[in-house]
Design a protein around this motif. Sequence first.
Motif, PDB file in Angstrom:
ATOM      1  N   TRP A 181       6.177  -2.918  -2.063  1.00  0.00           N
ATOM      2  CA  TRP A 181       7.238  -1.125  -1.899  1.00  0.00           C
ATOM      3  C   TRP A 181       6.895  -1.069  -3.005  1.00  0.00           C
ATOM      4  O   TRP A 181       6.794   0.011  -3.667  1.00  0.00           O
ATOM      5  N   LEU A 182       7.361  -2.256  -4.146  1.00  0.00           N
ATOM      6  CA  LEU A 182       8.008  -1.813  -5.532  1.00  0.00           C
ATOM      7  C   LEU A 182       6.049  -1.225  -6.320  1.00  0.00           C
ATOM      8  O   LEU A 182       5.782  -1.031  -7.434  1.00  0.00           O
ATOM      9  N   GLU A 183       4.912  -2.325  -5.601  1.00  0.00           N
ATOM     10  CA  GLU A 183       3.495  -1.723  -6.470  1.00  0.00           C
ATOM     11  C   GLU A 183       2.810  -0.390  -6.222  1.00  0.00           C
ATOM     12  O   GLU A 183       2.170  -0.371  -7.442  1.00  0.00           O
ATOM     13  N   SER A 184       4.078   0.453  -5.533  1.00  0.00           N
ATOM     14  CA  SER A 184       3.716   1.522  -5.350  1.00  0.00           C
ATOM     15  C   SER A 184       4.388   2.634  -7.396  1.00  0.00           C
ATOM     16  O   SER A 184       3.934   3.785  -7.582  1.00  0.00           O
ATOM     17  N   PHE A 185       5.209   1.491  -7.837  1.00  0.00           N
ATOM     18  CA  PHE A 185       5.184   2.039  -9.386  1.00  0.00           C
ATOM     19  C   PHE A 185       4.451   1.083 -10.192  1.00  0.00           C
ATOM     20  O   PHE A 185       4.339   0.304 -10.393  1.00  0.00           O
ATOM     21  N   ALA A 186       4.157   2.503 -11.254  1.00  0.00           N
ATOM     22  CA  ALA A 186       3.345   1.320 -12.799  1.00  0.00           C
ATOM     23  C   ALA A 186       4.464   0.576 -13.199  1.00  0.00           C
ATOM     24  O   ALA A 186       3.958  -0.588 -14.518  1.00  0.00           O
ATOM     25  N   PHE A 187       5.458   1.406 -13.353  1.00  0.00           N
ATOM     26  CA  PHE A 187       6.330   0.277 -13.972  1.00  0.00           C
ATOM     27  C   PHE A 187       7.826  -0.021 -13.208  1.00  0.00           C
ATOM     28  O   PHE A 187       8.597   0.850 -12.392  1.00  0.00           O
ATOM     29  N   ARG A 188       7.822  -0.868 -13.097  1.00  0.00           N
ATOM     30  CA  ARG A 188       8.718  -1.751 -12.053  1.00  0.00           C
ATOM     31  C   ARG A 188       9.423  -2.915 -12.542  1.00  0.00           C
ATOM     32  O   ARG A 188       9.161  -3.953 -13.353  1.00  0.00           O
ATOM     33  N   ILE A 189      10.937  -3.054 -11.642  1.00  0.00           N
ATOM     34  CA  ILE A 189      11.873  -4.722 -11.548  1.00  0.00           C
ATOM     35  C   ILE A 189      10.767  -5.975 -11.366  1.00  0.00           C
ATOM     36  O   ILE A 189       9.310  -5.627 -10.436  1.00  0.00           O
TER      37      ILE A 189
END
Length: 809
Positions: free
Chosen positions: A760-768
């Motif tokens: 799921w986080l892979e869809s954000f260029a900027f992520r935790i």
Amino acid sequence: MLKTYIIIGWRNLLRNKTFSLINLMGLAIGLGCFLLITLYIADEWSFDRFHEKADRIFRVQSHIRWGGQESSMVATPDLLGPAMKKDYPAVETYARICIQQNRKLIRKGNDYITEDNTAYADSTFFDVFSFPAIAGDTHTALNAPQTVVISASAARKYFGSTDVAGRALDIKEAEKIVPYKVTAVIKDMPANSHLRFDLLFSMKSLNYNWGSAGNYNFYTYFLLRPGADPQVFQRNLRQYIVNYLIPELHAFGIHNITDFEKAGNVATLSLMPLTDIHLHSNLPDEISPAGSIQYVYIFSAVALFILLIACINFMNLTTAHSAGRSKEVGIRKVLGTARKELMGQFLTESTFMAILSLIMAIGLTYLALPLFNQITDKTIDFSRLFSWQLLPRLLLLPFVVGLLAGSYPAFFLSGFKPVEVLKGKLRMGAKSAGLRSALVVFQFATAVFLIIGTLVVYQQLRFIQNRNPGFSKEQVLTIHNAYVLGNQIGAFKKEMLVSADVKSATASSYLPIAGSWRNNLNINGENTSAAGNSFNIQKWGIDDDYLATLGIELAAGRNFRTGSPADSQSVIINETAAKILGYKEPIGRKVYSTEDDGIHTYTIIGMVKDFNFESMHQAIGPLCFKLSNWQSNELLLKINGASSEQVINKAAALWQTMAPGMPFDYGFLDQSFNNMYRAELRVQQIAMIFSILAITIACLGIFGLATFMAAQRAREISIRKVLGASVSGITQMLNRDFIRLVCIAFVMAAPFAGWAMNKWLESFAFRIHLSWWMFAAAGATTLLIALCTVSFQSVKAALTNPLKNLHAE
């Protein structure tokens, strides 16, 4: 026989009211969650399926790589529709939509109303899409310029009636008032449509430079002829690139598709079925916010797991209460009742309980649906539950749940040995205990997964909200429709800056939030145009106060100076653009742009630090600013936090003086920024709610198992107490098994949850980055809840008078 089973089941239900209520509520909550998520999924799947020709309608999407920069978008050139209709018989017709210039000011009496849900559409729009007419003929309604088709809501809003074909709407365009003839009124576009317009203007009214294959500003839909193969037709879209796009690239030294592709460039067009748009499109420039097939799959799994948890509860609670039914089973077996008849009775009872639970679940769904609609931003009607698509499934549900939840208790209860149960010796084998433990592990593994998911989504949203995007979004008042001020916009700014509560002000149509204006420019660092040295860059028109108002920092160079002739041919770029150009020291360097009227030369006078001007789902791309005095849509005021109300009141009063009758429409930049992540916020809220419900249902199950185990070990507990065991010691002994089960559940769920949330986080260029404490917090929370639930029953068993259990011995 069935009647007898139901009567016995009803008597048992009344005889054990507390047990029955817990069992019914656990199953009802699980079924209620299942019904809510089913309604949500059914609504998501229903998008755009109501069109009569939905199976033959396809939208074109574009993918371009030029100069090493890639972009995928919904927009296409205006030339695409007419060209494909002319060249390929498979196209029955096409319809284009343009949402540029979509904000309209419509006069009503002496005032004006802002309308955002507007678009320009081809005259063929209603030949493709099925939006029923209330008045007028939609098939000819958009044939002429200065015509408009309006929704029933808009008709009542402006005229007080829907019988308004032939009347006119007055639209403010620049300094003029232009009357548009209402040629048809349609029913309001459904909520389950990705097209949601209240006013459709004739495409012939759009002021546009028509006939370009390189400007991507239109949404193009094709209606293919019956029997046409979409895959075959899609291959023809490459020929469109060859025939129409390549000739426009001769200025870049490109004369054929081979030259274009040898330079590492790509231009492809693909078809997307109309019914796939809402769930399968992840492009940033959708007409309306899209859903996500990923979330549909996630919520489908959550619905199934919660239903399984509820069924497991039923099994555990029923087997925990088995001691009360053991003598009944023993006597009936002695009297000759066959095991299959006993199983039939218990399955009938479980189905009867499932039917009662379903009735309660429907009531819970009715009560919870308004809140659920608010959280999910939907308008699902409760009657949808009884639609012809869902009603058969609804009627079948209690029988499936009854069979699933009652199969193990029926098999277990009917297997009691008459001699043992009539002597009061109810024993369970390790196999049965192992199965029940496995079911509890499954329950808590699901709970752990949901808690971890909720924590990760919350932390990612918190990261987005707290991360410095590179500009100041707090306390920035945004006044919309600033263009109506005309040449008074400078005077408005000056008057507002007199107030000490206003720190700075700027006017621009380009803002670092979704839905703002965007414009591409093709530039290169050499005074020649070639396929390998050009790339697309965002070009924003701003004034000299823009950077200061939004707190965008200069990394090198200077800001624009209003009134400087040289600055009209200057640009400020961001760090990403400088890297692509290969300029370590960009100040004073030149960039060149091939535009409609030839090659333009710009001097770089400044470089700003990179900032997020798109959603954080996307990486920061190249950007340049250009000094512009063109009419702006937005006026931004940087204000003191404690003075927002005073500033708004002053701005509203000044607005009515300078733009009488025009609507004063405003918002705050940070609110618009947060709106970009509404889908993620909804997922967080839904995940949190269903996590709490899953844990609640699981606690009922573990309470049932604790009750059962306490009953099974009653004599052992009594003997231990007689031999001097303390209450705390016995409680720890009973809790030990449940601690082990929760730990097993955590070990099973944590790796899967980590993998799923990383995806799921892979869809954000900027992520935790996932941290150990998220998993530890989920495990500790689950363990604490389980211990609190179990300890109640454990303490109760430990405090029981041992003589009560040993008297029979």
